[in-house]
Design a protein around this motif. Sequence first.
Motif, PDB file in Angstrom:
ATOM      1  N   LEU A   1    -105.415  -3.830 -49.699  1.00  0.00           N
ATOM      2  CA  LEU A   1    -105.963  -4.552 -50.860  1.00  0.00           C
ATOM      3  C   LEU A   1    -106.932  -3.686 -51.650  1.00  0.00           C
ATOM      4  O   LEU A   1    -106.992  -3.775 -52.882  1.00  0.00           O
ATOM      5  CB  LEU A   1    -106.625  -5.847 -50.409  1.00  0.00           C
ATOM      6  CG  LEU A   1    -105.683  -6.926 -49.900  1.00  0.00           C
ATOM      7  CD1 LEU A   1    -106.468  -8.135 -49.395  1.00  0.00           C
ATOM      8  CD2 LEU A   1    -104.695  -7.348 -50.980  1.00  0.00           C
ATOM      9  N   ALA A   2    -107.685  -2.831 -50.960  1.00  0.00           N
ATOM     10  CA  ALA A   2    -108.590  -1.912 -51.658  1.00  0.00           C
ATOM     11  C   ALA A   2    -107.795  -0.962 -52.556  1.00  0.00           C
ATOM     12  O   ALA A   2    -108.191  -0.700 -53.706  1.00  0.00           O
ATOM     13  CB  ALA A   2    -109.438  -1.136 -50.652  1.00  0.00           C
ATOM     14  N   LEU A   3    -106.665  -0.464 -52.060  1.00  0.00           N
ATOM     15  CA  LEU A   3    -105.820   0.415 -52.879  1.00  0.00           C
ATOM     16  C   LEU A   3    -105.231  -0.339 -54.070  1.00  0.00           C
ATOM     17  O   LEU A   3    -105.139   0.209 -55.179  1.00  0.00           O
ATOM     18  CB  LEU A   3    -104.703   1.028 -52.030  1.00  0.00           C
ATOM     19  CG  LEU A   3    -105.142   2.106 -51.051  1.00  0.00           C
ATOM     20  CD1 LEU A   3    -104.000   2.466 -50.114  1.00  0.00           C
ATOM     21  CD2 LEU A   3    -105.623   3.333 -51.789  1.00  0.00           C
TER      22      LEU A   3
ATOM     23  N   SER B   1    -105.829   0.406 -57.950  1.00  0.00           N
ATOM     24  CA  SER B   1    -104.730   0.590 -58.901  1.00  0.00           C
ATOM     25  C   SER B   1    -104.939  -0.263 -60.147  1.00  0.00           C
ATOM     26  O   SER B   1    -104.587   0.138 -61.249  1.00  0.00           O
ATOM     27  CB  SER B   1    -103.387   0.268 -58.255  1.00  0.00           C
ATOM     28  OG  SER B   1    -103.189  -1.123 -58.133  1.00  0.00           O
ATOM     29  N   LEU B   2    -105.514  -1.450 -59.955  1.00  0.00           N
ATOM     30  CA  LEU B   2    -105.755  -2.335 -61.093  1.00  0.00           C
ATOM     31  C   LEU B   2    -106.795  -1.761 -62.056  1.00  0.00           C
ATOM     32  O   LEU B   2    -106.798  -2.115 -63.238  1.00  0.00           O
ATOM     33  CB  LEU B   2    -106.169  -3.722 -60.609  1.00  0.00           C
ATOM     34  CG  LEU B   2    -105.090  -4.481 -59.828  1.00  0.00           C
ATOM     35  CD1 LEU B   2    -105.631  -5.800 -59.319  1.00  0.00           C
ATOM     36  CD2 LEU B   2    -103.848  -4.687 -60.670  1.00  0.00           C
ATOM     37  N   LEU B   3    -107.639  -0.862 -61.554  1.00  0.00           N
ATOM     38  CA  LEU B   3    -108.583  -0.182 -62.440  1.00  0.00           C
ATOM     39  C   LEU B   3    -107.855   0.713 -63.442  1.00  0.00           C
ATOM     40  O   LEU B   3    -108.352   0.977 -64.526  1.00  0.00           O
ATOM     41  CB  LEU B   3    -109.594   0.635 -61.630  1.00  0.00           C
ATOM     42  CG  LEU B   3    -110.509  -0.160 -60.709  1.00  0.00           C
ATOM     43  CD1 LEU B   3    -111.364   0.782 -59.861  1.00  0.00           C
ATOM     44  CD2 LEU B   3    -111.388  -1.117 -61.506  1.00  0.00           C
TER      45      LEU B   3
ATOM     46  N   GLN C   1     -98.481   7.130 -63.471  1.00  0.00           N
ATOM     47  CA  GLN C   1     -98.355   7.660 -62.119  1.00  0.00           C
ATOM     48  C   GLN C   1     -99.522   7.233 -61.229  1.00  0.00           C
ATOM     49  O   GLN C   1     -99.324   6.890 -60.067  1.00  0.00           O
ATOM     50  CB  GLN C   1     -98.275   9.199 -62.135  1.00  0.00           C
ATOM     51  CG  GLN C   1     -96.981   9.739 -62.669  1.00  0.00           C
ATOM     52  CD  GLN C   1     -96.996   9.925 -64.185  1.00  0.00           C
ATOM     53  OE1 GLN C   1     -97.942   9.547 -64.872  1.00  0.00           O
ATOM     54  NE2 GLN C   1     -95.933  10.498 -64.714  1.00  0.00           N
ATOM     55  N   LYS C   2    -100.737   7.247 -61.764  1.00  0.00           N
ATOM     56  CA  LYS C   2    -101.908   6.887 -60.951  1.00  0.00           C
ATOM     57  C   LYS C   2    -101.818   5.425 -60.507  1.00  0.00           C
ATOM     58  O   LYS C   2    -102.045   5.111 -59.346  1.00  0.00           O
ATOM     59  CB  LYS C   2    -103.199   7.123 -61.730  1.00  0.00           C
ATOM     60  CG  LYS C   2    -103.466   8.596 -61.985  1.00  0.00           C
ATOM     61  CD  LYS C   2    -104.753   8.786 -62.730  1.00  0.00           C
ATOM     62  CE  LYS C   2    -104.931  10.177 -63.228  1.00  0.00           C
ATOM     63  NZ  LYS C   2    -105.282  11.157 -62.275  1.00  0.00           N
ATOM     64  N   PHE C   3    -101.480   4.554 -61.432  1.00  0.00           N
ATOM     65  CA  PHE C   3    -101.326   3.152 -61.080  1.00  0.00           C
ATOM     66  C   PHE C   3    -100.208   2.982 -60.061  1.00  0.00           C
ATOM     67  O   PHE C   3    -100.356   2.289 -59.055  1.00  0.00           O
ATOM     68  CB  PHE C   3    -101.026   2.311 -62.329  1.00  0.00           C
ATOM     69  CG  PHE C   3    -100.645   0.893 -62.011  1.00  0.00           C
ATOM     70  CD1 PHE C   3    -101.618  -0.041 -61.701  1.00  0.00           C
ATOM     71  CD2 PHE C   3     -99.311   0.501 -61.999  1.00  0.00           C
ATOM     72  CE1 PHE C   3    -101.274  -1.350 -61.384  1.00  0.00           C
ATOM     73  CE2 PHE C   3     -98.959  -0.804 -61.683  1.00  0.00           C
ATOM     74  CZ  PHE C   3     -99.943  -1.723 -61.381  1.00  0.00           C
TER      75      PHE C   3
ATOM     76  N   LEU D   1     -98.743   2.424 -52.505  1.00  0.00           N
ATOM     77  CA  LEU D   1     -99.317   2.632 -51.178  1.00  0.00           C
ATOM     78  C   LEU D   1    -100.046   1.384 -50.685  1.00  0.00           C
ATOM     79  O   LEU D   1     -99.922   1.010 -49.512  1.00  0.00           O
ATOM     80  CB  LEU D   1    -100.257   3.840 -51.194  1.00  0.00           C
ATOM     81  CG  LEU D   1     -99.578   5.188 -51.377  1.00  0.00           C
ATOM     82  CD1 LEU D   1    -100.618   6.305 -51.475  1.00  0.00           C
ATOM     83  CD2 LEU D   1     -98.601   5.467 -50.259  1.00  0.00           C
ATOM     84  N   GLY D   2    -100.790   0.725 -51.569  1.00  0.00           N
ATOM     85  CA  GLY D   2    -101.468  -0.510 -51.184  1.00  0.00           C
ATOM     86  C   GLY D   2    -100.491  -1.582 -50.783  1.00  0.00           C
ATOM     87  O   GLY D   2    -100.664  -2.268 -49.767  1.00  0.00           O
ATOM     88  N   SER D   3     -99.449  -1.721 -51.559  1.00  0.00           N
ATOM     89  CA  SER D   3     -98.420  -2.717 -51.270  1.00  0.00           C
ATOM     90  C   SER D   3     -97.719  -2.418 -49.949  1.00  0.00           C
ATOM     91  O   SER D   3     -97.478  -3.318 -49.131  1.00  0.00           O
ATOM     92  CB  SER D   3     -97.414  -2.729 -52.420  1.00  0.00           C
ATOM     93  OG  SER D   3     -96.381  -3.621 -52.183  1.00  0.00           O
ATOM     94  N   LEU D   4     -97.421  -1.166 -49.713  1.00  0.00           N
ATOM     95  CA  LEU D   4     -96.769  -0.758 -48.467  1.00  0.00           C
ATOM     96  C   LEU D   4     -97.669  -1.035 -47.257  1.00  0.00           C
ATOM     97  O   LEU D   4     -97.208  -1.556 -46.232  1.00  0.00           O
ATOM     98  CB  LEU D   4     -96.414   0.726 -48.525  1.00  0.00           C
ATOM     99  CG  LEU D   4     -95.736   1.322 -47.305  1.00  0.00           C
ATOM    100  CD1 LEU D   4     -94.369   0.694 -47.100  1.00  0.00           C
ATOM    101  CD2 LEU D   4     -95.601   2.820 -47.467  1.00  0.00           C
TER     102      LEU D   4
END
Length: 131
Positions: free
Chosen positions: A30-32, A36-38, A48-50, A56-59
């Motif tokens: 969730l932190a990742l 990403s939402l930032l 690419q950054k998002f 990775l967060g979702s995985l």
Amino acid sequence: KSKFELSTIVTETLQSKSYKWFLITVFVGLALIVMSLLFLPLVVIYPQKFCVLFSLGSLIVTASLSFLQSPLEYAKSLFTGRNAIFSGCYIAALIFSLYAALIKQKYFMTLIATGFQLVALIYFCLLYTSP
């Protein structure tokens, strides 16, 4: 102590460790995703950054569910019956997103892959929340 009491203690200890690891991995995932939402306002400029942070967060969040069951049981549940199609699409979308963002580094390919991943994630979540 009897064998029954000992096995109960061992089972409870293992379950508490599993919950601990579940919570740790969910928090990291969730932190990742929050990180990403930032980058969401900049997704048009730097997709690419998002894409990488969100993928990775979702995985990690998805993998954390394996701590609630055994990893083998969780993997089997992902690929049995109607789950197999949605799980396969979701995993393919994750791989495609990471490939587009990290290896190819193509702007439009990353945007398309990210869109594909978001749709696959929505279907994946709906699948696991429906009875």
